[in-house]
Design an enzyme around this catalytic site. Structure first.
Site, mmCIF file in Angstrom:
data_model
loop_
_atom_site.group_PDB
_atom_site.id
_atom_site.type_symbol
_atom_site.label_atom_id
_atom_site.label_comp_id
_atom_site.label_asym_id
_atom_site.label_seq_id
_atom_site.Cartn_x
_atom_site.Cartn_y
_atom_site.Cartn_z
ATOM 1 C CB THR A 1 64.973 -28.532 -17.909
ATOM 2 O OG1 THR A 1 63.825 -28.612 -17.428
ATOM 3 C CG2 THR A 1 65.346 -29.932 -18.487
ATOM 4 C CE LYS B 1 64.959 -25.263 -14.879
ATOM 5 N NZ LYS B 1 63.961 -24.257 -14.573
ATOM 6 C CB ALA C 1 57.710 -21.714 -11.790
HETATM 7 N N1 LIG Z 1 56.312 -20.943 -18.952
HETATM 8 C C1 LIG Z 1 57.303 -21.279 -18.410
HETATM 9 O O1 LIG Z 1 58.298 -21.101 -19.072
HETATM 10 C C2 LIG Z 1 57.278 -22.322 -17.253
HETATM 11 C C3 LIG Z 1 58.609 -22.394 -16.517
HETATM 12 C C4 LIG Z 1 58.644 -23.249 -15.445
HETATM 13 C C5 LIG Z 1 57.341 -23.850 -15.009
HETATM 14 N N2 LIG Z 1 56.423 -23.669 -15.805
HETATM 15 C C6 LIG Z 1 55.036 -24.209 -15.203
HETATM 16 O O2 LIG Z 1 54.754 -23.833 -13.841
HETATM 17 C C7 LIG Z 1 54.091 -24.880 -13.277
HETATM 18 C C8 LIG Z 1 54.665 -24.815 -12.080
HETATM 19 O O3 LIG Z 1 56.052 -25.543 -11.899
HETATM 20 P P1 LIG Z 1 57.055 -25.531 -10.750
HETATM 21 O O4 LIG Z 1 58.286 -26.112 -11.079
HETATM 22 O O5 LIG Z 1 56.959 -24.219 -10.091
HETATM 23 O O6 LIG Z 1 56.496 -26.739 -9.810
HETATM 24 P P2 LIG Z 1 56.486 -26.997 -8.303
HETATM 25 O O7 LIG Z 1 57.873 -26.714 -7.775
HETATM 26 O O8 LIG Z 1 56.244 -28.362 -8.100
HETATM 27 O O9 LIG Z 1 55.361 -26.163 -7.600
HETATM 28 C C9 LIG Z 1 54.118 -26.449 -7.678
HETATM 29 C C10 LIG Z 1 52.960 -25.221 -7.099
HETATM 30 O O10 LIG Z 1 51.846 -25.654 -7.294
HETATM 31 C C11 LIG Z 1 51.151 -25.887 -6.097
HETATM 32 N N3 LIG Z 1 49.993 -26.853 -6.193
HETATM 33 C C12 LIG Z 1 50.245 -28.233 -6.890
HETATM 34 N N4 LIG Z 1 49.052 -28.963 -6.615
HETATM 35 C C13 LIG Z 1 48.416 -28.170 -6.000
HETATM 36 C C14 LIG Z 1 46.947 -28.546 -5.442
HETATM 37 N N5 LIG Z 1 46.201 -29.530 -5.947
HETATM 38 N N6 LIG Z 1 46.162 -27.339 -4.662
HETATM 39 C C15 LIG Z 1 46.740 -26.162 -4.597
HETATM 40 N N7 LIG Z 1 47.938 -25.979 -5.049
HETATM 41 C C16 LIG Z 1 48.783 -26.931 -5.677
HETATM 42 C C17 LIG Z 1 52.137 -26.046 -5.197
HETATM 43 O O11 LIG Z 1 51.728 -25.719 -3.687
HETATM 44 P P3 LIG Z 1 52.005 -26.324 -2.489
HETATM 45 O O12 LIG Z 1 53.582 -25.645 -2.447
HETATM 46 O O13 LIG Z 1 51.252 -26.291 -1.405
HETATM 47 O O14 LIG Z 1 52.340 -27.810 -2.862
HETATM 48 C C18 LIG Z 1 53.117 -25.056 -5.485
HETATM 49 O O15 LIG Z 1 52.955 -23.884 -5.096
HETATM 50 C C19 LIG Z 1 54.051 -25.922 -13.985
HETATM 51 O O16 LIG Z 1 52.740 -26.136 -14.879
HETATM 52 C C20 LIG Z 1 55.167 -25.807 -15.128
HETATM 53 O O17 LIG Z 1 54.906 -26.390 -16.509
HETATM 54 C C21 LIG Z 1 56.178 -22.911 -16.814
#
Ligand SMILES: NC(=O)c1ccc[n+]([C@@H]2O[C@H](COP(=O)([O-])OP(=O)(O)OC[C@H]3O[C@@H](n4cnc5c(N)ncnc54)[C@H](OP(=O)(O)O)[C@@H]3O)[C@@H](O)[C@H]2O)c1
Length: 283
Positions: free
Chosen positions: A61, A65, A131
């Site tokens: 994790t 990764k 993600a």
């Molecule tokens: N269910 C599962 O198995 C699983 C697996 C992986 C992740 N997740 C969940 O998926 C979510 C995202 O994870 P990640 O690793 O992809 O995170 P990440 O790489 O940090 O990406 C975050 C995303 O959210 C957007 N974002 C964050 N704050 C924002 C705001 N205030 N306004 C508009 N857009 C915003 C970002 O946009 P910008 O690019 O513009 O910053 C980006 O697209 C988390 O909640 C995580 O727990 C779930």
């Protein structure tokens, strides 16, 4: 005894030991699945000497990764395309890597909304972070004809598409109301709506009738997006299913049994999420 683990930094919050522990007990396997904290400065060394740790494999994790993909001797086509891996195993002493988030996301949709793929011509994906990579790749692999990525930073979305070599449209949040009437599937891959994060402010009134809605956020389990979708009679799936399904291929590789995502396993993890929420409520 076969041993596997999940590595990350920090690692205390990982629910993988609960999931794999359940399957080990269910199948009466003489095995163990632990958490192991590996600091960023130690990760390359840890992976390059993987065979010396007494493990059959591990989950990976954040923030390791990319390192997992980089250090494995053999990688699957998905890892090659995404550049990130979450599942490692040893075969003839050599390290292999896969990315099971793609399969996990798709398996959960297949299980929960049979026929979604045939009905999905246009998918709208919110987010272009880590993600989103797996989700966009998975949807493209399943032949979704039209993809639109909506992200706060449009440049980040374009960069992701360039890296994945996938063609899709990029849009801003203020264009959503014109995209939703033609969307057959809407997926939230952002952290918006997650506990402690800003809400995802979106009105689903204009979403195409019968369109499926998926939120990969699973804390809380029922996000505002899912609540709204269900209220408007859209088939909706939560993020917990993806988490449970992504664990299946790793367990099978390490312990030789393909486990199932059962209602009992889901209930176990839901109980843990509820316990955590209560603990945080008190503090
Ligand atoms: N269910 C599962 O198995 C699983 C697996 C992986 C992740 N997740 C969940 O998926 C979510 C995202 O994870 P990640 O690793 O992809 O995170 P990440 O790489 O940090 O990406 C975050 C995303 O959210 C957007 N974002 C964050 N704050 C924002 C705001 N205030 N306004 C508009 N857009 C915003 C970002 O946009 P910008 O690019 O513009 O910053 C980006 O697209 C988390 O909640 C995580 O727990 C779930």
């Amino acid at each position: 005894m076969k041993r596997a683990c999940v590595i990350g930094y920090p690692i205390v919050h990982s629910r993988s030991p609960l999931i794999h522990g359940y399957w080990l007990r269910q199948h009466k396997i003489d095995g163990e699945y632990l958490r192991r904290e590996v600091r960023p400065e130690e990760i390359d060394d840890f992976l390059q000497n993987f065979a010396s740790h007494g493990l059959v494999g591990c989950n990976v994790t954040l923030p390791h990764k990319e390192a997992a993909a980089r250090n494995a001797k053999h990688v699957t086509a998905v890892v090659r395309a995404l550049g990130v891996a979450n599942t490692l195993w040893l075969e003839n002493g050599e390290l292999h890597a896969d990315n099971t988030d793609v399969a996990g996301f798709l398996a959960h949709l297949d299980d929960s909304i049979p026929g979604w793929q045939a009905r999905t011509e246009h998918a709208v994906v919110l987010g272009a972070g880590g993600a989103a990579r797996s989700i966009i790749y998975g949807l493209k692999a399943r032949g979704v004809a039209r993809l639109t990525i909506v992200n706060r930073s449009r440049e980040r979305a374009h960069e992701l598409l360039r890296e994945l070599k996938i063609e899709a449209a990029v849009a801003s949040y203020d264009e959503l109301s014109s995209l939703l009437p033609s969307a057959d599937l809407l997926v939230n891959t952002t952290s918006l709506g997650m506990k402690g994060q800003p809400p995802l402010e979106i009105d689903l009134e204009s979403l195409k009738k019968g369109a499926a809605v998926s939120d990969i956020v699973y804390v809380p389990l029922e996000t505002e997006l899912l609540r709204q979708a269900r209220e408007l009679d859209h088939p909706a799936v939560d993020g917990l299913g993806m988490l449970l399904h992504q664990a299946v291929p790793g367990f099978e590789r390490w312990f030789g049994v393909r486990p199932e995502v059962t209602p009992e396993l889901r209930a176990l993890i839901v109980a843990d999420l509820v316990k955590d929420a209560a603990k945080q409520g008190k503090s």
